[in-house]
Design an enzyme around this catalytic site. Structure first.
Site, PDB file in Angstrom:
ATOM      1  N   ASP A 583       0.770  -1.247   0.000  1.00 51.22           N
ATOM      2  CA  ASP A 583       0.000   0.000   0.000  1.00 51.22           C
ATOM      3  C   ASP A 583       0.805   1.304   0.000  1.00 51.22           C
ATOM      4  OD1 ASP A 583      -1.813  -2.045   0.317  1.00 51.22           O
ATOM      5  OD2 ASP A 583      -3.137  -0.916   1.620  1.00 51.22           O
ATOM      6  N   GLU A 807      -3.633  -7.403  13.155  1.00 53.40           N
ATOM      7  CA  GLU A 807      -3.212  -7.189  11.771  1.00 53.40           C
ATOM      8  C   GLU A 807      -1.727  -6.811  11.695  1.00 53.40           C
ATOM      9  OE1 GLU A 807      -5.307  -3.941  10.009  1.00 53.40           O
ATOM     10  OE2 GLU A 807      -4.871  -4.566   7.963  1.00 53.40           O
TER      11      GLU A 807
END
Ligand code: NAG
Ligand code: NAG
Ligand code: NAG
Length: 837
Positions: A583, A807
């Site tokens: 990302d 995460e």
């Protein structure tokens, strides 16, 4: 990966205009290009050619049409899995499963039109108004921790859920038999939290069954409105029967008093289910156990008449829900019996309930523990009982997160131009099933391509069959060009969780080919079933790799560029590169076609190596002859040096139009705006020390004697750069992008936090170089054991204090961050504990 989409959601204006327009207008609204029905495709093609000739249009338009068609046409290679491989006849053991990862508890069949079952619950009388109805896993509903203590991916599981003062345990076990996937039983136990001192709460459980078609459910009612059972029949399941057993005290068999409500209606559509039940809970009822004072509770209005109100009279399915309300603590069992399983034996099978259920669950739990130790050897390796429990939960939650999805994705074709110039609408991909693990039950309950490669590394150690099923399904998504969309949003239930502007996948966007990691493991392991699978899968794997290698080719030979960087908007510090999976990891400040991405080149090198080995093993001499030289060139130290060694930085790096001098500055009224100072951007290596710099090491592309290995180990082991007490940082603490937001609304993501997938690759690489003779052998081995202790230790501490896998983890204090539970690739902590790379 995943969270890129989430962050994009916060800023829907960023570079998604095409998609937005398309999603609002719907596919094929303009002229149906690409969405033309397959049966008439030939006719349409002729008509369009004639039309374009008549209009004097150039061949460009026809070419565009052709590209758009191919984007949504399935690849013609034979499927990797046998026909009907999900059917109860071919795979009875996997027909029923907890394939609805986004609900706290539910099961369905692997079928395009499944029979769905699920559980909702509510604590009565806590707050004025409607009780809080629990159904789908949500980040912010206050439920948790929750997760599977055991789940074998096939026939058994036990989950614990903490909900305020309540402690729920949901268990299921399947019993094979017959031709329709066999029987199963659930047990739901609700107890007060040990710490809770308040009066024992009144709780309602809601067990529901839903059909999605013509099939009919028939409730049989007892005198007092209490359901005796639900019977039904579907073509896939044959005759079956659901029975809700009388509640008992936990561990007891004597019935306990409960109040019942039943509600029967048309299938409202999955996304509306919770809301519909919530809105129907508007009548007051009395719970009156003998000898106790009555209590009011909110219940479903008794309705045992069902009318098919669908316009066609064909039925859009039914929804039948049974509510049972009583005082905690209690257990309730819900039993599914398949007619053909019952008819199969010589004598009627005893119902899988009560003490038989208790015994069966206990046997499965014991078998699970034994198989777990036999597979991962955590006890033998000296890990503590707590760490072993973490390992079991990591595996179980990953397996319990496996879902079965069916539906059509939206695809934006690759028109061979840069995205900003693209002027076509997305088209519907053919309807297709996907059997896959998911990154997060609460936040990403659907398939993500590069996550799945990591998931299957864990799954295949436990059950290679499940991995073949998952890989086979993913390869079934291949389009005619050899592309697989990186985020799979299939079916209403999955779609309901994604805003429309993010539904579209672009057919030019790649994603790291991590599925080749479990493929490489299969090839090494030599399991005959795996090898037979690879033989069938080979044409698809080859097509997928060829697409990657060709479509992402860079400006000079053996260089590669991720297509689909965000456009250089004034609000972004560094335009993101979502297809890379990383990302907001900083890349060249000014996106251009001159870019060379190091991580992508390494992924392609890995792919060429794996495909070559596979082709050689299978005797596919032509492919081996084609890919062997490519693999050799990509692994050549000279070529890697020439394209990616940044002498001035002393590491491998991306290359592109870049300047360091970018900053976000407040500019009212726009807010934060990117300001480019001096020096101006020019073509050069990108100074962003972090995961990308390590890729030649991570994917083990360097020779142990390589002079580059030392410098990479230096930055890896240096706490000013990548080393933290909690694992390797995604971006060096010394980088100017470290911990920086990418825009006003976009907090840092791959800019310092510790991620388990890359730490796992690093552990594997250090272990690898620690075993090969070379000048860095001892150092690599030492770093391996230190990094393993840091990563495992931190995940374990965070799990102890929060009950979740996360995460990502903070490199400053180790805290779990992002969404939770994240039993996708964070489950790799199990393989790190097992030192299985
Ligand atoms: C698959 O199932 C369909 C429908 O049940 C059936 O018509 C078809 O013959 C089956 N194919 C195979 C190869 O078993
Ligand atoms: C680099 O970016 C700047 C600013 O957009 C542009 O003016 C320049 O032409 C670019 N250089 C190259 C080589 O692409
Ligand atoms: C690395 O160099 C050493 C010593 O020269 C040699 O023994 C070893 O085989 C080399 N390793 C590889 C993989 O080439």
């Amino acid at each position: 990966m995943a969270r890129g989409e989430r962050r994009r959601r916060a800023v829907p204006a960023e570079g998604v205009r095409t998609a937005e327009r398309a999603a609002r207008g719907g596919p094929g609204q303009r002229d149906g290009r690409g969405a033309a029905p397959r049966s008439t495709a030939g006719g349409v093609a002729v008509a369009i050619v004639v039309l374009s000739l008549a209009l004097g249009l150039s061949g460009r338009w026809v070419l565009a049409w052709h590209r758009a068609r191919r984007a949504v046409t399935l690849h013609s290679a034979p499927p990797a899995l046998p026909a009907n491989s999900s059917s109860p006849a071919v795979a009875p053991g996997l027909f029923w499963g907890t394939y609805r990862p986004h609900v706290y508890f539910g099961m369905k069949t692997r079928s395009p039109k499944p029979l769905l079952t699920g559980l909702m619950w509510a604590q009565q009388g806590t707050t004025p108004g409607t009780p809080k109805l629990r159904h789908t896993c949500e980040q912010g509903d206050g439920v948790g921790p929750y997760g599977w203590e055991f789940h074998d991916g096939l026939s058994f599981g036990r989950q614990h859920i903490q909900d305020g003062a309540l402690w729920l345990t949901t268990e299921f076990v399947k019993r094979p038999g017959g031709q329709h996937g066999g029987d199963w039983s659930w047990r739901v136990t609700v107890e007060p939290q040990a710490s809770s001192t308040s009066a024992l709460p009144l709780v309602s459980l809601f067990f529901y069954v839903m059909t999605d078609g013509k099939e009919v459910l028939l409730p049989e009612v007892e005198a007092k409105g209490q359901l005796k059972f639900i019977s039904g029949r579907t073509s896939e399941l044959g005759d079956f029967r659901f029975t809700l057993m009388p509640p008992t005290n936990p561990g007891d068999t004597a019935p306990k008093y409960g109040s019942y409500n039943v509600f029967w209606t048309s299938n409202p559509g999955l996304p509306l289910l919770t809301e519909m039940v919530k809105n129907s809970l508007n009548s007051w009822f009395q719970h009156r156990p003998p000898g106790a004072s009555p209590e009011r509770y909110l219940g479903l209005p008794g309705s045992l008449k069902w009318e098919d109100r669908s316009p066609s009279g064909q039925g859009q399915g039914q929804f039948l829900i049974q509510q049972v309300t009583l005082k905690v603590p209690f257990s309730v069992e819900f039993v599914f019996e398949s007619g053909s399983a019952q008819a199969g034996g010589n004598q009627a099978l005893p119902r899988l309930a009560g003490s038989l259920l208790t015994q069966t669950l206990e046997n499965h739990a014991e078998a699970f523990r034994e198989r777990f130790e036999k597979t991962f050897h955590l006890k033998e390796k000296g890990l503590s009982p707590g760490e072993q429990a973490l390992g079991q939960a990591a595996l179980s939650d990953l397996l319990g997160g496996i879902g079965y999805f069916y539906g059509q994705g939206l695809v934006l074709p690759d028109m061979g131009v840069e995205e900003s110039e693209q002027k076509v609408d997305p088209a519907l991909f053919p309807p297709i099933p996907l059997f896959t693990a998911v990154p997060s039950r609460s936040f990403f309950p659907r398939g993500f391509l590069w996550d799945e490669g990591f998931h299957q590394l864990v799954v295949q150690r436990w059950d290679p069959y499940l991995t073949r099923e998952a890989l086979g399904h993913w390869l079934g998504l291949l389009n005619a060009d050899g592309w697989i969309g990186r985020e799979q949003i299939l079916g209403d239930e999955a779609r309901a969780r994604v805003p429309p502007e993010f539904l579209v996948q672009r057919a030019v966007h790649a994603n790291p080919p991590t599925l080749l990691l479990p493929v490489a493991h299969m090839l090494e392991g030599g399991d005959p079933d795996d090898l037979a699978f690879l033989r069938k899968a080979f044409p698809r794997l080859h097509a997928w790799f060829s697409w990657l290698h060709q479509s992402q080719a860079g400006p000079v030979p053996l260089s590669y560029r991720w297509r689909g960087r965000d456009p250089a908007l004034p609000t972004l510090l560094n335009p993101k590169t979502l297809p890379s999976g990383l990302d907001d990891y900083p890349r060249a400040s000014h996106p251009s076609v001159a870019e060379r991405h190091l991580d992508l080149r390494c992924w392609v090198a890995l792919g060429a190596r794996v495909l070559t080995q596979l082709a050689e093993y299978l005797g596919e001499t032509e492919v081996a002859a084609e890919l062997g030289p490519l693999a050799a060139s990509l692994e050549s130290a000279e070529s890697l040096d020439e394209l990616h060694w940044a002498q001035e930085l002393g590491v491998f790096a991306d290359f592109g139009n870049h300047t360091k001098a970018v900053q976000l500055k407040p500019r009212p009224p726009q807010g934060l705006v990117r300001v480019v100072g001096r020096p101006q951007p020019r073509l050069q290596y990108v100074d962003a020390l972090g995961y990308v710099s390590l890729f030649p090491l991570l994917l083990r592309l360097l020779d142990p004697n390589s002079s580059r290995l030392g410098p990479l180990l230096d930055i890896l082991a240096d706490s000013r750069h990548l080393w933290s007490p909690f694992g390797l940082r995604s971006l060096a603490a010394s980088s100017s992008f470290y911990g920086q937001r990418n825009s006003e609304h976009d907090p840092p993501y791959w800019r310092g936090a510790v991620w388990l997938n890359v730490n796992y690759l690093a552990l594997g690489a250090l272990h690898h170089y620690g075993q090969l003779k070379g000048p860095h052998q001892a150092r690599a081995a030492k770093l391996h054991s230190e990094l393993r202790a840091n990563v495992v230790g931190n995940v374990w501490r965070q799990y102890q204090s929060t009950g979740f896998l996360w995460e990502q983890y903070s490199d400053r204090d180790g805290r779990g961050m992002g969404c939770r539970p994240f039993n996708g690739w964070t489950s790799l902590v199990l393989l790190a504990m097992a030192e299985d790379y």
